[in-house]
Design an enzyme around this catalytic site. Structure first.
Site, mmCIF file in Angstrom:
data_model
loop_
_atom_site.group_PDB
_atom_site.id
_atom_site.type_symbol
_atom_site.label_atom_id
_atom_site.label_comp_id
_atom_site.label_asym_id
_atom_site.label_seq_id
_atom_site.Cartn_x
_atom_site.Cartn_y
_atom_site.Cartn_z
ATOM 1 N N ASP A 1 33.106 -63.319 -95.623
ATOM 2 C CA ASP A 1 32.132 -63.041 -96.664
ATOM 3 C C ASP A 1 30.790 -63.658 -96.227
ATOM 4 O OD1 ASP A 1 31.299 -62.721 -99.465
ATOM 5 O OD2 ASP A 1 31.562 -64.885 -99.628
ATOM 6 N N PHE A 2 29.690 -63.340 -96.922
ATOM 7 C CA PHE A 2 28.401 -63.920 -96.534
ATOM 8 C C PHE A 2 27.961 -65.035 -97.506
ATOM 9 C CE2 PHE A 2 23.769 -64.184 -96.499
ATOM 10 C CZ PHE A 2 23.579 -64.523 -95.166
ATOM 11 N N ASP A 3 27.567 -64.651 -98.738
ATOM 12 C CA ASP A 3 27.004 -65.649 -99.666
ATOM 13 C C ASP A 3 28.062 -66.646 -100.125
ATOM 14 O OD1 ASP A 3 24.087 -64.831 -100.441
ATOM 15 O OD2 ASP A 3 25.231 -62.963 -100.352
ATOM 16 N N ASP B 1 34.371 -66.972 -100.879
ATOM 17 C CA ASP B 1 34.280 -67.970 -101.961
ATOM 18 C C ASP B 1 34.335 -67.399 -103.369
ATOM 19 O OD1 ASP B 1 31.706 -66.714 -101.679
ATOM 20 O OD2 ASP B 1 30.964 -68.246 -103.062
HETATM 21 O O1 LIG Z 1 30.144 -60.952 -101.187
HETATM 22 P P1 LIG Z 1 29.073 -61.978 -100.988
HETATM 23 O O2 LIG Z 1 28.485 -61.963 -99.609
HETATM 24 O O3 LIG Z 1 29.522 -63.346 -101.416
HETATM 25 O O4 LIG Z 1 27.907 -61.537 -101.992
HETATM 26 C C1 LIG Z 1 28.076 -61.743 -103.411
HETATM 27 C C2 LIG Z 1 26.699 -61.708 -104.077
HETATM 28 O O5 LIG Z 1 25.920 -62.700 -103.386
HETATM 29 C C3 LIG Z 1 24.541 -62.827 -103.750
HETATM 30 O O6 LIG Z 1 24.478 -63.521 -104.980
HETATM 31 C C4 LIG Z 1 24.946 -64.854 -104.878
HETATM 32 O O7 LIG Z 1 24.129 -65.562 -103.932
HETATM 33 C C5 LIG Z 1 22.729 -65.713 -104.332
HETATM 34 C C6 LIG Z 1 22.019 -66.424 -103.193
HETATM 35 O O8 LIG Z 1 22.627 -67.645 -102.885
HETATM 36 C C7 LIG Z 1 22.659 -66.495 -105.642
HETATM 37 O O9 LIG Z 1 21.292 -66.623 -106.063
HETATM 38 C C8 LIG Z 1 23.482 -65.767 -106.727
HETATM 39 O O10 LIG Z 1 23.493 -66.531 -107.911
HETATM 40 C C9 LIG Z 1 24.915 -65.580 -106.213
HETATM 41 O O11 LIG Z 1 25.722 -64.878 -107.148
HETATM 42 C C10 LIG Z 1 23.839 -61.489 -103.749
HETATM 43 O O12 LIG Z 1 22.548 -61.635 -104.297
HETATM 44 C C11 LIG Z 1 24.635 -60.396 -104.470
HETATM 45 O O13 LIG Z 1 24.042 -59.131 -104.226
HETATM 46 C C12 LIG Z 1 26.057 -60.349 -103.886
HETATM 47 O O14 LIG Z 1 26.816 -59.351 -104.558
#
Ligand SMILES: O=P(O)(O)OC[C@H]1O[C@H](O[C@H]2O[C@H](CO)[C@@H](O)[C@H](O)[C@H]2O)[C@H](O)[C@@H](O)[C@@H]1O
Length: 270
Positions: free
Chosen positions: A31-33, A211
């Site tokens: 995963d990324f975020d 995560d």
């Molecule tokens: O599947 P992922 O790579 O984990 O992406 C899930 C969402 O991640 C991002 O939002 C999350 O991270 C942001 C930056 O750290 C944070 O501000 C936010 O509160 C988090 O939920 C992204 O912006 C989404 O588009 C993704 O779906």
């Protein structure tokens, strides 16, 4: 789904080394975020750190390792942020794929774009006087309320109402870290994206690390055949192991690119 907190990955590295030594190869999915990058207030801020980049490139360069980054972000955004050539990407929770240099989008998701535009405009109008905002990801959308957590239920209501008004049943809501995600109602998720990759890697050990709630589908997919690693301390996860945070992910990537690859190379050496 397991309700106990899974054991820490660090105690299980000897077992992982053995599994790698027995495998035809390694399919490393991440995963990324919240995994490769820490969570930040501004969704535009997260970047791939240099240590992670080096480790992922070392994995990519091994002839019996494939790497895939699977994210809720829009594919174009994800590819720009990670910017590593020669790996696979899945954006929008798997609705967009980039494999072997070619990008595809789920046809139903593509067909719902116009409705999504109308829904996004409707939500933006409803949340106009708040700190909440919409991240338009072309075939899905994310409503962020990190800077206004007290608005959580208002955000849910705004998204639900907009969907009911424009395309009832055409979109479903899910929650993440201070976000509400709005995706077309399609039987396809991160688990399906992982399963597609696994099908092309007979006898390889698949690992998925993530995560958030949408990563659980990938953990479930790998429960019998691979290894899921949850980043965080939540007890409700289908992952086999857990590690604490994105810094621990960096340590694990380093281990994998070093000792993990050595274990893979040891196959047939004895
Ligand atoms: O599947 P992922 O790579 O984990 O992406 C899930 C969402 O991640 C991002 O939002 C999350 O991270 C942001 C930056 O750290 C944070 O501000 C936010 O509160 C988090 O939920 C992204 O912006 C989404 O588009 C993704 O779906």
């Amino acid at each position: 789904m397991t309700t106990d907190t899974p054991p820490t990955l660090w105690d299980s590295l000897p077992a992982l080394r053995d599994r790698l030594a027995d495998a035809n190869g390694l399919l490393f999915c991440t995963d990324f975020d919240g995994t490769l990058a820490g969570i930040e207030i501004n969704p535009d801020a997260p970047a791939l750190g240099e240590e992670n980049r080096v480790a992922l490139e070392r994995l990519r360069d091994h002839d019996r390792v494939d790497v895939a980054v699977i994210s809720g972000r829009e594919l174009a955004d994800l590819r720009e942020r990670v910017a590593i050539d020669g790996i696979d990407y899945a954006g929008n929770h798997g609705l967009e794929l980039h494999r072997d240099g070619e990008s595809t989008t789920h046809p139903i998701a593509r067909r719902r774009r116009r409705d999504l535009d109308t829904i996004v405009a409707d939500i933006e109008e409803r949340l106009d006087d708040t700190d909440c905002f919409v991240e338009d990801k072309s075939v899905s959308a994310t409503v962020h309320y990190r800077t206004a957590p007290e608005r959580e239920s208002e955000v849910h209501d705004a998204v639900e109402t907009a969907v009911e008004r424009v395309a009832e049943g055409g979109f479903e809501l899910s929650t993440g870290k201070e976000i509400v995600e709005l995706t077309p109602t399609v039987a396809w998720d991160k688990g399906d994206a992982v399963s597609l990759l696994v099908a092309d890697h007979d006898g390889w050990l698949p690992i998925y690390i993530g995560d958030d709630t949408t990563d659980e589908a990938a953990f479930r997919e790998l429960s019998e055949i691979g290894l899921g690693v949850h980043v965080g301390t939540d007890s409700e996860t289908a992952a086999d192991y857990r590690i604490d945070d994105p810094d621990s992910v960096t340590r694990f990537l380093d281990w994998l690119a070093d000792e993990g690859l050595a274990a893979l190379d040891s196959r047939g050496a004895a």
